[in-house]
Design an enzyme around this catalytic site. Structure first.
Site, short mmCIF file in Angstrom:
data_model
loop_
_atom_site.label_atom_id
_atom_site.label_comp_id
_atom_site.label_asym_id
_atom_site.label_seq_id
_atom_site.Cartn_x
_atom_site.Cartn_y
_atom_site.Cartn_z
CB THR A 167 58.02 47.12 34.40
OG1 THR A 167 57.29 48.18 35.03
CG2 THR A 167 58.41 47.58 33.01
CG ASP B 147 59.41 58.94 33.67
OD1 ASP B 147 60.35 59.67 34.02
OD2 ASP B 147 58.62 58.41 34.47
CD GLU C 182 56.66 44.66 41.60
OE1 GLU C 182 57.12 45.81 41.47
OE2 GLU C 182 57.14 43.67 40.99
#
Length: 913
Positions: A237, A496, A241
């Protein structure tokens, strides 16, 4: 032969019949060639008004001009469409042509089909005309191909409007376009892959409002077209960045493939044949999912273009008129380090058009791409995560050795910790990560339930998560927050954790979780306190409510799962530990205050510090010390609450640093005083045991795992920042419970947008006025709904904050006024020592588990236990092949001219499959 055959409904292509997935030849995906130059592809009919076209477009030489002129002059091929539109005005620029196609897509979404046909026809002609004025052969060919595609779509849309096609809502078909990559090195290809795969990148604009319909709408990944079915898929993912992080992640993955390649078949610790040998890269598919086209770092796109995984011109031209939600680029990467060539990496780059969330990126990955491939294992990681060369091997080995494992995680560590020892924030996080791995995950792994498999690096057996666990994982994407409420909304900030629980508690299954110590991955962490506050806000809020959810639903493990009696009893022990640990964490701010108060300031006041004689000080001075401490601590907490309500940490940076420094000085003073008391008083067995179990556990467990030097070098940093971790992070988190931007922003379609698209402004005057009034009423109701939701979430935030704050305040006041240091401190020490003893025993148990692996392998065989079969889940993949076979049959029916044949819709075909 020169010129292209006009793309008419009567033209039957010679090599476009789609075959089942495992038998589709590559040559069937090529366009017809004339004089060595591929010409624009004719249309392919596959289902209703849908099409599936795969065309390769050269960029070195332009299409022959005569082919474009023949297409434009062949108006008889579009007689029906021309009769409907009856208007055509040439659009002189590429920008206007692209804009026209976008307006056509908007009209199609609004179901204004005749307007859409007119705009598509104008845009298609414009594309073909402006292509001739392009000096760049690449742009010329892309525009020409787009013109052919658009005009063919006009013919099919016209057929639908006139009732010759039975379909609910017509959509442009699937058109996959391939172009040559610029950085291909013919000397590199060697034995690994052929020239065609090395030289070509493929792009597909994806119109798919619901990713679960990706396969049903006819989209296919390139590896499926070539007959490959990777056994391992890796999701990376990406948000904003930089290119260096992506570059490092990809090269570390290539190193892992090289490590898998060198495994010796037949060795005791070797993997199955699919994950060894020169062809191991064919069994691995990497999917990079970027969250938002505008959010991606421009230099990252430049890097992707340099390695053959992105092309701005291709995207801009071929996505026009589609209304794509996702842009799919596919290429087999060729990376090298210092002139040394690495193994190829089959890569998919999915660039989402709009920003949604990381959860939405996983939605595309699991429900669109992984659902089509049906891999045996799937891993998730973030851009910037750097795997050690054997990380994937150790995870895969754990899965293959024990088929009961449904999910596993490796050891996540801070990148370059020793180079950043001067940065106390990074060093404190390094200590925290190490202790979490050594104590917490080791303990949880012994029970078979890991509370969270980190999204930065973890892996799952796809069979274990497919279905109900993934449905629960993506729950917030399908249900409005008004229905879910603030509790579930905050819980899914740590989605998660929900997935981990759903796997273990899955109905009629007995999946377990496992921690693999040798699967090491380094990750980038926040470098300053402000960045860490924002990160921990999401973690703490999500973890708190997800933990409450798991505690409340723990009974499902006993009523629904098929775990053994022994495992269920072990889960009961872990449940008690989990409950006590959560309660202790809830009252941790009060316990931290009381520990500092009793150890330092009350000891100073009552002359209980053995190494300092305070009897000579006046009572006023002694009392003032306590008052100053209480005032400073309380003032700091109030300041944190005030600035935490509605303020961005970036705007209050100096305040947070000041409060953190004050709390840090108090903590260091307390530690020095505590050490002085310990070494100045006569040692007893009780004091030594308690000290070892409260503090020494960190050093004993880390020494057992061979990582004690990490703890020694960062223990001071972590100690100084404990008040910041406890007070600053927790207060800011509870002060912003109403903010769910991390997990839910942009996940739901705006109903006003849909309403505006459906508005046609057609009919008489009264109809138009009525539609406008209805839209205004809808906007008013939506505004009220948003305001009510905001009020409810803020009220929930206030109630939880007050409950937490007053609970800690009442507990602290009760202990101060109704208990003494001699009563409270031993109880605190014993409680902490008990929890740490459990963690130490779990760490020792996991260490024994690791070092007795060979013995257990000879005594206990888990290769066929649990739910895992060790084979692919074939049923779903067979259904997928049947689905594409049905699409191919519809295509052949249409191409043969059997106009009276019953043409099934996409939904009918998927139901039959």
């Amino acid at each position: 032969m020169s010129g292209a055959p006009p793309p008419s409904s009567g033209f039957a292509p010679r090599s476009y019949g789609q075959q089942p997935l495992s038998h589709a030849p590559r040559s069937s995906m090529m366009s017809v060639e004339y004089d060595g130059i591929p010409l624009p592809p004719p249309s392919i009919r596959s289902c209703g008004s849908q099409q599936y076209v795969t065309s390769y477009i050269p960029t070195g030489a332009a299409f022959p001009p005569s082919s474009v002129q023949d297409m434009i002059s062949s108006m008889k091929s579009y007689a029906s469409a021309t009769d409907l539109v009856r208007t055509y005005s040439e659009i002189p620029s590429v920008e206007e042509a692209l804009s026209t196609l976008d307006r056509a897509a908007a009209a199609l979404n609004a179901r204004r089909y005749r307007d859409a046909l007119k705009l598509y026809l104008e845009g298609g002609y414009a594309m073909a005309n402006v292509a001739e004025r392009q000096a760049n052969p690449k742009i010329c060919n892309l525009l020409t191909s787009k013109g052919f595609e658009t005009l063919n779509w006009c013919a099919r849309l016209c057929d639908w409007i006139e009732g010759r096609i039975k379909e609910k809502h017509p959509r442009p078909g699937v058109h996959k376009v391939g172009i040559p990559v610029s950085n291909w090195d013919e000397d590199w290809v060697g034995p690994f892959m052929d020239e065609e795969e090395a030289r070509r990148m493929w792009y597909t604009p994806v119109y798919c409002p619901h990713p679960i319909d990706f396969s049903n709408l006819g989209y296919r990944l390139r590896c499926v077209e070539t007959g490959r079915r990777p056994r391992l898929m890796i999701c990376i993912t990406m948000y904003n960045e930089g290119p260096q992080q992506l570059k490092a992640t990809l090269k570390k993955l290539a190193n892992n493939l090289a490590y898998l390649k060198e495994q010796m078949p037949g060795d005791e610790k070797s993997l199955t044949g699919a994950f060894a040998g020169d062809d191991v890269w064919q069994n691995v598919l990497v999917c990079i999912v970027a969250d938002g086209r505008e959010q991606v770092h421009p230099k990252t796109l430049d890097y992707l273009e340099a390695i053959g995984l992105y092309d701005e011109d291709l995207l801009t031209i071929n996505s026009a008129g589609i209304g794509a939600q996702c842009h799919l680029f596919e290429h087999t990467l060729q990376l090298s380090v210092n002139g040394k060539c690495l193994l190829p990496i089959q890569t998919v780059f999915a660039l989402k058009e709009n920003k949604a969330s990381k959860l939405d990126s996983h939605h595309w990955y699991f429900n669109a791409f992984a659902e089509q491939i049906q891999p045996e294992y799937t891993a998730v990681m973030d851009v910037g995560t750097m795997l050690t060369k054997s990380a994937l091997y150790h995870l895969l080995f754990a899965f293959e050795r024990n088929h009961q494992i449904g999910g596993a995680c490796g050891q996540l560590t801070v990148d370059n910790p020793f180079e950043n020892l001067s940065n106390w924030v990074i060093s404190a996080q390094h200590f925290e990560y190490k202790i979490s791995n050594i104590l917490d995950k080791s303990l949880e792994s012994c029970f078979g339930f890991i509370s969270v498999l980190p999204g930065a690096f973890s892996a799952y057996r796809y069979e274990a998560i497919r279905g109900a666990p993934l449905d629960a994982y993506f729950q917030t994407l399908n249900i409005e927050l008004d229905v879910l409420g603030p509790f579930i909304g905050n819980m899914y900030l740590a989605e998660d954790r929900i997935l981990s629980f759903e796997v273990v508690a899955r109905k009629n299954c007995n999946w377990t979780m496992h921690y693999v110590k040798d699967a090491v991955a380094r990750t980038d962490v926040p470098h300053d306190l402000v960045g860490l506050i924002s990160q921990r806000k999401r973690w703490l809020n999500g973890a708190f409510f997800a933990t409450l959810f798991s505690i409340w639903n723990w009974g499902r493990i006993y009523s629904e799962s098929k775990h053994t009696f022994v495992r269920k009893m072990a889960f009961l022990v872990f449940y008690v530990y989990h409950l006590l640990y959560t309660a202790f964490g809830f009252f941790l701010p009060a316990n931290l205050y009381l520990a500092l108060f009793f150890i330092v300031f009350q000891g100073f006041q009552q002359n209980r510090l053995e190494f300092i004689d305070t009897s000579e000080y006046s009572q006023t001075v002694l009392d003032c010390a306590v008052y100053i401490y209480n005032f400073s601590y309380l003032f700091g907490l109030l300041m944190l609450i005030i600035i935490g309500l509605g303020n961005n940490p970036k705007h209050m940076k100096l305040t947070y640093y000041f409060v953190g420094a004050v709390f840090g000085l108090m903590m260091m003073l307390s530690s020095l005083v505590g050490a002085g008391i310990f070494f100045s008083t006569p040692a007893t067995v009780h004091s030594i045991v308690v000290s070892i179990l409260t503090v020494g556990v960190y050093f004993i467990a880390s020494a057992l795992h061979g990582e004690v030097h990490h703890i020694f070098m960062t223990f001071t940093h972590y100690t100084a920042l404990i008040p910041s971790f406890v007070n600053i992070f927790t207060i800011y988190s509870f002060c912003n419970l109403q903010d769910l931007s991390w997990g839910t922003k942009g996940l739901h379609d705006d109903p006003l947008l849909a309403a505006s698209l459906d508005e046609t402004e057609k009919g008489d005057f009264k109809d138009v006025i009525a539609k406008r009034r209805a839209l205004e009423e809808l906007r008013r109701e939506e505004k009220e709904r948003v305001e009510n939701r905001k009020k409810n979430f803020e009220a929930f935030r206030t109630n939880v904050l007050l409950t937490w704050a007053f609970s800690n305040l009442i507990f602290a006041l009760f202990v101060v006024y109704f208990a003494s240091s001699s009563t409270y401190m031993p109880v605190l020490y014993i409680f902490v020592a008990s929890l740490n003893t459990c963690r130490l025993l779990g760490s020792i148990g996991h260490w024994v588990y690791i070092h007795t692996e060979g013995l257990r392998g000879r005594v206990i065989d888990k290769s066929e236990c649990g739910n895992g079969t060790g084979r692919y889940p074939q049923n779903s993949y067979v259904q997928l092949e049947e689905h594409y076979a049905a699409l191919a049959e519809d295509q052949r029916t249409y191409a043969s001219g059997r106009t009276n044949a019953s043409v099934r819709t996409v939904n009918d075909v998927s139901s039959a499959a």
